[in-house]
Motif scaffolding. Sequence first.
Motif, PDB file in Angstrom:
ATOM      1  N   UNK A 203      -1.677  -6.153   4.756  1.00 16.11           N
ATOM      2  CA  UNK A 203      -1.839  -4.893   3.685  1.00 16.11           C
ATOM      3  C   UNK A 203      -0.698  -4.399   4.262  1.00 16.11           C
ATOM      4  N   UNK A 204       0.308  -4.384   2.617  1.00 15.20           N
ATOM      5  CA  UNK A 204       1.770  -4.263   3.220  1.00 15.20           C
ATOM      6  C   UNK A 204       1.718  -2.598   3.426  1.00 15.20           C
ATOM      7  N   UNK A 205       1.016  -1.602   2.800  1.00 15.07           N
ATOM      8  CA  UNK A 205       1.355  -0.039   2.490  1.00 15.07           C
ATOM      9  C   UNK A 205       1.149   0.035   4.257  1.00 15.07           C
ATOM     10  N   UNK A 206       0.484  -0.391   4.654  1.00 15.42           N
ATOM     11  CA  UNK A 206      -0.044   0.171   6.512  1.00 15.42           C
ATOM     12  C   UNK A 206       0.563  -0.419   7.155  1.00 15.42           C
ATOM     13  N   UNK A 207       1.225  -1.610   6.655  1.00 14.70           N
ATOM     14  CA  UNK A 207       2.960  -2.166   7.455  1.00 14.70           C
ATOM     15  C   UNK A 207       4.321  -1.503   7.314  1.00 14.70           C
ATOM     16  N   UNK A 208       4.016  -0.545   5.793  1.00 18.02           N
ATOM     17  CA  UNK A 208       5.609   0.347   5.244  1.00 18.02           C
ATOM     18  C   UNK A 208       5.277   1.450   6.091  1.00 18.02           C
ATOM     19  N   UNK A 209       3.691   1.934   5.796  1.00 19.65           N
ATOM     20  CA  UNK A 209       3.639   3.506   6.555  1.00 19.65           C
ATOM     21  C   UNK A 209       4.506   3.207   8.088  1.00 19.65           C
ATOM     22  N   UNK A 210       3.811   2.108   8.645  1.00 20.20           N
ATOM     23  CA  UNK A 210       3.681   2.419  10.318  1.00 20.20           C
ATOM     24  C   UNK A 210       5.675   2.137  10.709  1.00 20.20           C
ATOM     25  N   UNK A 211       6.654   1.325  10.016  1.00 20.02           N
ATOM     26  CA  UNK A 211       7.409   0.795   9.771  1.00 20.02           C
ATOM     27  C   UNK A 211       8.325   2.140   9.067  1.00 20.02           C
ATOM     28  N   UNK A 212       8.294   2.996   8.639  1.00 18.24           N
ATOM     29  CA  UNK A 212       8.484   4.104   7.963  1.00 18.24           C
ATOM     30  C   UNK A 212       9.130   5.125   8.330  1.00 18.24           C
ATOM     31  N   UNK A 213       7.177   5.410  10.233  1.00 14.78           N
ATOM     32  CA  UNK A 213       7.428   6.784  10.311  1.00 14.78           C
ATOM     33  C   UNK A 213       8.006   6.038  12.369  1.00 14.78           C
ATOM     34  N   UNK A 214       8.486   5.779  11.721  1.00  9.03           N
ATOM     35  CA  UNK A 214       9.940   4.765  12.976  1.00  9.03           C
ATOM     36  C   UNK A 214      10.749   5.021  12.451  1.00  9.03           C
ATOM     37  N   UNK A 215      11.614   4.360  11.538  1.00 12.76           N
ATOM     38  CA  UNK A 215      12.501   3.847  11.056  1.00 12.76           C
ATOM     39  C   UNK A 215      13.833   4.753  11.471  1.00 12.76           C
ATOM     40  N   UNK A 216      15.021   3.898  11.613  1.00  8.42           N
ATOM     41  CA  UNK A 216      16.090   3.885  11.829  1.00  8.42           C
ATOM     42  C   UNK A 216      16.924   4.248  10.704  1.00  8.42           C
ATOM     43  N   UNK A 217      17.581   5.238  11.019  1.00 12.03           N
ATOM     44  CA  UNK A 217      18.607   5.297   9.460  1.00 12.03           C
ATOM     45  C   UNK A 217      19.766   5.190   9.789  1.00 12.03           C
ATOM     46  N   UNK A 218      20.144   3.879   9.346  1.00 10.03           N
ATOM     47  CA  UNK A 218      21.478   3.207   9.170  1.00 10.03           C
ATOM     48  C   UNK A 218      21.631   1.455  10.093  1.00 10.03           C
TER      49      UNK A 218
END
Length: 468
Positions: A203-218
């Motif tokens: 389920x890439x969509x769920x992993x992508x949502x989880x990582x997006x919420x904690x993503x550190x730009x840069x």
Amino acid sequence: MLDNQVCQKARLSRDARFDGKFFIAVKTTGIYCRTVCPAHPPKEENVEYFSSAFLAAQSGYRPCLRCRPDSAPDSPAWKGAGATLDRAIKLIDQGALQQSSLPELSKRLGVSDRYLRKLFNQHLGVSPKAYALYQQCLFAKKLLHQTNLPITEVALASGFDSIRRFNDCFKEQLKLTPTQMRKQKKSTNSKVVLQLFYRPPFNWQQMQLFLSARLIEGLEWITPDSYGRHFSWQGSVGQFTATHIEGKNCFEVEVQLDELKTLKPVINNIRRVLDLDADLVQIEQDLVTALPKAFKLTLGLRLPGIWSLFEAGIRAILGQQVSVQAAKNLVHQLVHALGDLAPNGRYFPSPHSVANNDLTFLKMPDSRRQTLIRFAQYFCDTYEPEVPDNWLQLKGIGPWTVAYAKMRGQSNPDIFLGSDLGIIKALKAQAAAAETSLEISPKDQRTLSPDLASPWRSYLTFQLWSQL
């Protein structure tokens, strides 16, 4: 005491994370095996479980010739005296003998090089160097098949300093020359691109949502189809971007490194971060059996990892008793204040950089700043800091922090964050849903017991988080 139900789930999954944790003896054949044995799994009534290969042998079983249970990770044969052999294998797999000599590795382990050779020959039948060379050749074989790297660069990426030595070793170990192994291709592309496959569902969509919420730009970047980041590894630095290709059940991973000799452990870590080696079909079957009927699984849910245990520990400390967004903001401040410059971004700060800063730029209680400094100093001073249970001796670090770091920094599959506020909220919602469900008769209703989900409680944790 081993729990037979937990052992059954683990053996049927063939998940390598349980290799060496226990052994499977088959009554009808008189043979005992590892959990990853490729033989067809026997019926449960014909199986007996043992905590060590020694106990299985003492009970009259003989070792399987296919999976060699005497050489399973964490088994007595691998551990030798204490955990010496276990640590040696781990360090060699991480490239220790590519970066230093056998005497230097032995000194790091606290034994003589003669004793280390004796352990390898006694339990594995090969020398430490022979083991390392075989692993290097296997990784070179993968690069020859999947990349357009010139053979000289494949040799370097696999840890060989000499192309002649690489050719001789490759032919000796795999009975083919590197040029015979691959079809010649000409390419000006200097990047390494590999396909890393997984067993669906994912389920890439769920992993992508989880990582997006904690993503550190840069530090990290993400698109609807990909995730990437800057990283450091054993003195080298680089970046990767993993693009999900659903139709092929794989990720196409593009890696750039300043030192190609670290490519193999970097690829292994990318597989862990994306949880590519889990058998989700088996895991979900076990969860469905263990959980209440009212519980609706999110199919294909994986464990998104964090690049290193140190980073996982820092993120966990900054996430203590605050929201996901607040923790993300604090990590962002730390990375952009102390992380070394990377192409178009930053690397995650090193233990040394955190330990030698007062961290007053972080808007948080001073007691938590001091916890961060103590934690980073512990990584600087301690010979083997990557044993999270030992962190509990540090003031300001409790069970939740340690469990979170294990789950995401080591990808431990059996961690349940029962004290997490989000998990508590999700459990209450599940209980309320079960009580009001009209589809389930009262006699079939039961409360959610995390222990029944063992050895997959980390996946249960993420299932609950996904339902918030």
